[in-house]
Write a protein that holds these residues in place. Structure first.
Motif, PDB file in Angstrom:
ATOM      1  N   ASN A   2       0.855  -1.192   0.000  1.00 17.53           N
ATOM      2  CA  ASN A   2       0.000   0.000   0.000  1.00 17.53           C
ATOM      3  C   ASN A   2       0.890   1.241   0.000  1.00 17.53           C
ATOM      4  O   ASN A   2       1.740   1.406   0.868  1.00 17.53           O
ATOM      5  CB  ASN A   2      -0.886   0.031   1.251  1.00 17.53           C
ATOM      6  CG  ASN A   2      -1.855  -1.123   1.292  1.00 17.53           C
ATOM      7  OD1 ASN A   2      -2.799  -1.162   0.527  1.00 17.53           O
ATOM      8  ND2 ASN A   2      -1.601  -2.089   2.177  1.00 17.53           N
ATOM      9  N   PHE A   7       1.495   5.433   0.025  1.00 19.22           N
ATOM     10  CA  PHE A   7       0.957   6.683   0.542  1.00 19.22           C
ATOM     11  C   PHE A   7       1.955   7.784   0.209  1.00 19.22           C
ATOM     12  O   PHE A   7       3.165   7.570   0.277  1.00 19.22           O
ATOM     13  CB  PHE A   7       0.778   6.619   2.064  1.00 19.22           C
ATOM     14  CG  PHE A   7      -0.017   5.447   2.533  1.00 19.22           C
ATOM     15  CD1 PHE A   7      -1.391   5.538   2.705  1.00 19.22           C
ATOM     16  CD2 PHE A   7       0.597   4.230   2.819  1.00 19.22           C
ATOM     17  CE1 PHE A   7      -2.133   4.462   3.141  1.00 19.22           C
ATOM     18  CE2 PHE A   7      -0.133   3.145   3.260  1.00 19.22           C
ATOM     19  CZ  PHE A   7      -1.504   3.260   3.418  1.00 19.22           C
ATOM     20  N   TYR A  29       2.320  12.269   0.685  1.00 17.77           N
ATOM     21  CA  TYR A  29       1.760  13.556   1.093  1.00 17.77           C
ATOM     22  C   TYR A  29       2.858  14.605   0.936  1.00 17.77           C
ATOM     23  O   TYR A  29       4.012  14.348   1.275  1.00 17.77           O
ATOM     24  CB  TYR A  29       1.294  13.523   2.555  1.00 17.77           C
ATOM     25  CG  TYR A  29       0.482  12.289   2.850  1.00 17.77           C
ATOM     26  CD1 TYR A  29      -0.870  12.241   2.542  1.00 17.77           C
ATOM     27  CD2 TYR A  29       1.086  11.157   3.369  1.00 17.77           C
ATOM     28  CE1 TYR A  29      -1.604  11.094   2.763  1.00 17.77           C
ATOM     29  CE2 TYR A  29       0.353  10.010   3.601  1.00 17.77           C
ATOM     30  CZ  TYR A  29      -0.983   9.986   3.290  1.00 17.77           C
ATOM     31  OH  TYR A  29      -1.701   8.834   3.499  1.00 17.77           O
ATOM     32  N   HIS A  82      -2.139  13.535   8.092  1.00 19.25           N
ATOM     33  CA  HIS A  82      -2.784  13.044   6.872  1.00 19.25           C
ATOM     34  C   HIS A  82      -2.548  11.546   6.695  1.00 19.25           C
ATOM     35  O   HIS A  82      -3.449  10.813   6.285  1.00 19.25           O
ATOM     36  CB  HIS A  82      -2.281  13.807   5.646  1.00 19.25           C
ATOM     37  CG  HIS A  82      -2.895  15.154   5.510  1.00 19.25           C
ATOM     38  ND1 HIS A  82      -4.196  15.343   5.088  1.00 19.25           N
ATOM     39  CD2 HIS A  82      -2.404  16.391   5.758  1.00 19.25           C
ATOM     40  CE1 HIS A  82      -4.470  16.627   5.077  1.00 19.25           C
ATOM     41  NE2 HIS A  82      -3.401  17.291   5.486  1.00 19.25           N
ATOM     42  N   GLU A  95      -4.834   9.713   9.130  1.00 20.94           N
ATOM     43  CA  GLU A  95      -6.234   9.728   8.672  1.00 20.94           C
ATOM     44  C   GLU A  95      -6.467   8.685   7.586  1.00 20.94           C
ATOM     45  O   GLU A  95      -7.489   7.988   7.591  1.00 20.94           O
ATOM     46  CB  GLU A  95      -6.606  11.114   8.164  1.00 20.94           C
ATOM     47  CG  GLU A  95      -6.761  12.139   9.263  1.00 20.94           C
ATOM     48  CD  GLU A  95      -6.989  13.542   8.735  1.00 20.94           C
ATOM     49  OE1 GLU A  95      -7.190  13.716   7.513  1.00 20.94           O
ATOM     50  OE2 GLU A  95      -6.951  14.474   9.549  1.00 20.94           O
ATOM     51  N   GLU A  96      -5.532   8.566   6.664  1.00 20.95           N
ATOM     52  CA  GLU A  96      -5.704   7.580   5.593  1.00 20.95           C
ATOM     53  C   GLU A  96      -5.553   6.151   6.128  1.00 20.95           C
ATOM     54  O   GLU A  96      -6.274   5.255   5.715  1.00 20.95           O
ATOM     55  CB  GLU A  96      -4.721   7.826   4.456  1.00 20.95           C
ATOM     56  CG  GLU A  96      -5.087   7.026   3.231  1.00 20.95           C
ATOM     57  CD  GLU A  96      -4.403   7.499   1.962  1.00 20.95           C
ATOM     58  OE1 GLU A  96      -4.451   6.740   0.992  1.00 20.95           O
ATOM     59  OE2 GLU A  96      -3.829   8.604   1.946  1.00 20.95           O
ATOM     60  N   SER A 125      -8.751   4.844   7.715  1.00 23.84           N
ATOM     61  CA  SER A 125      -9.839   4.475   6.831  1.00 23.84           C
ATOM     62  C   SER A 125      -9.609   3.130   6.143  1.00 23.84           C
ATOM     63  O   SER A 125     -10.471   2.639   5.435  1.00 23.84           O
ATOM     64  CB  SER A 125     -10.057   5.556   5.771  1.00 23.84           C
ATOM     65  OG  SER A 125      -8.948   5.628   4.906  1.00 23.84           O
ATOM     66  N   LYS A 126      -8.467   2.538   6.357  1.00 19.83           N
ATOM     67  CA  LYS A 126      -8.147   1.236   5.721  1.00 19.83           C
ATOM     68  C   LYS A 126      -8.534   0.093   6.621  1.00 19.83           C
ATOM     69  O   LYS A 126      -8.524   0.142   7.783  1.00 19.83           O
ATOM     70  CB  LYS A 126      -6.656   1.153   5.385  1.00 19.83           C
ATOM     71  CG  LYS A 126      -6.313   2.084   4.258  1.00 19.83           C
ATOM     72  CD  LYS A 126      -5.211   1.496   3.436  1.00 19.83           C
ATOM     73  CE  LYS A 126      -4.944   2.303   2.231  1.00 19.83           C
ATOM     74  NZ  LYS A 126      -5.685   1.958   1.060  1.00 19.83           N
TER      75      LYS A 126
END
Length: 100
Positions: A70, A72, A74, A92, A95-96, A99-100
Motif C-alpha cells: 500500500n 501513501f 503527502y 494526513h 487519517e488515511e 480508513s483502511k
C-alpha cells in the motif's frame, strides 16, 4: 513487519528536530494504525520523509510510505514552523491509515 524509516533533511538546523518529530509520531500517534500491517511476518514497509528549506527560507516536506504493498504520499510547501509541517504530514497519513 519491520518498518524502515528514512529521513532526508537539507537544513542542518532541522535534522535533529525532524528526527525527534518522526520518532514521536511513529511511537505515539501511529503505533496502533501500523499494527495492522505488522501482523504479517513477510510484509515489508518503508516510511521516508524529505524536508527541504526553500528559497523563501520556509520548509517543504514530502512523506512517502509503502506498507505491505500500500503506497501513501503527502506533500506540503511553505511552512514556517518545522513542527507544524512534520505533524501535518503525519496527520494526513494517520487519517488515511484509519480508513483502511
Amino acid at each position: 513487519m519491520e518498518i524502515q524509516v528514512k529521513i532526508h533533511v537539507n537544513a542542518d538546523e532541522a535534522k535533529e528536530v525532524t528526527e525527534r518529530l518522526v520518532k514521536h509520531n511513529l511511537e505515539n500517534k501511529l503505533d496502533n494504525y501500523l499494527k495492522k500491517f505488522s501482523s504479517k511476518e513477510d510484509a515489508e514497509g518503508t516510511i521516508e520523509l524529505k524536508v527541504d528549506k526553500n528559497k523563501k527560507d520556509l520548509f517543504d516536506g514530502v512523506l512517502s510510505a509503502n506498507l505491505d504493498g500500500n503506497s501513501f504520499r503527502y506533500s506540503r510547501e511553505d511552512y514556517k514552523n518545522l513542527d507544524d509541517l512534520v505533524n501535518h504530514l503525519f496527520e494526513h497519513f494517520k487519517e488515511e491509515l484509519s480508513s483502511k
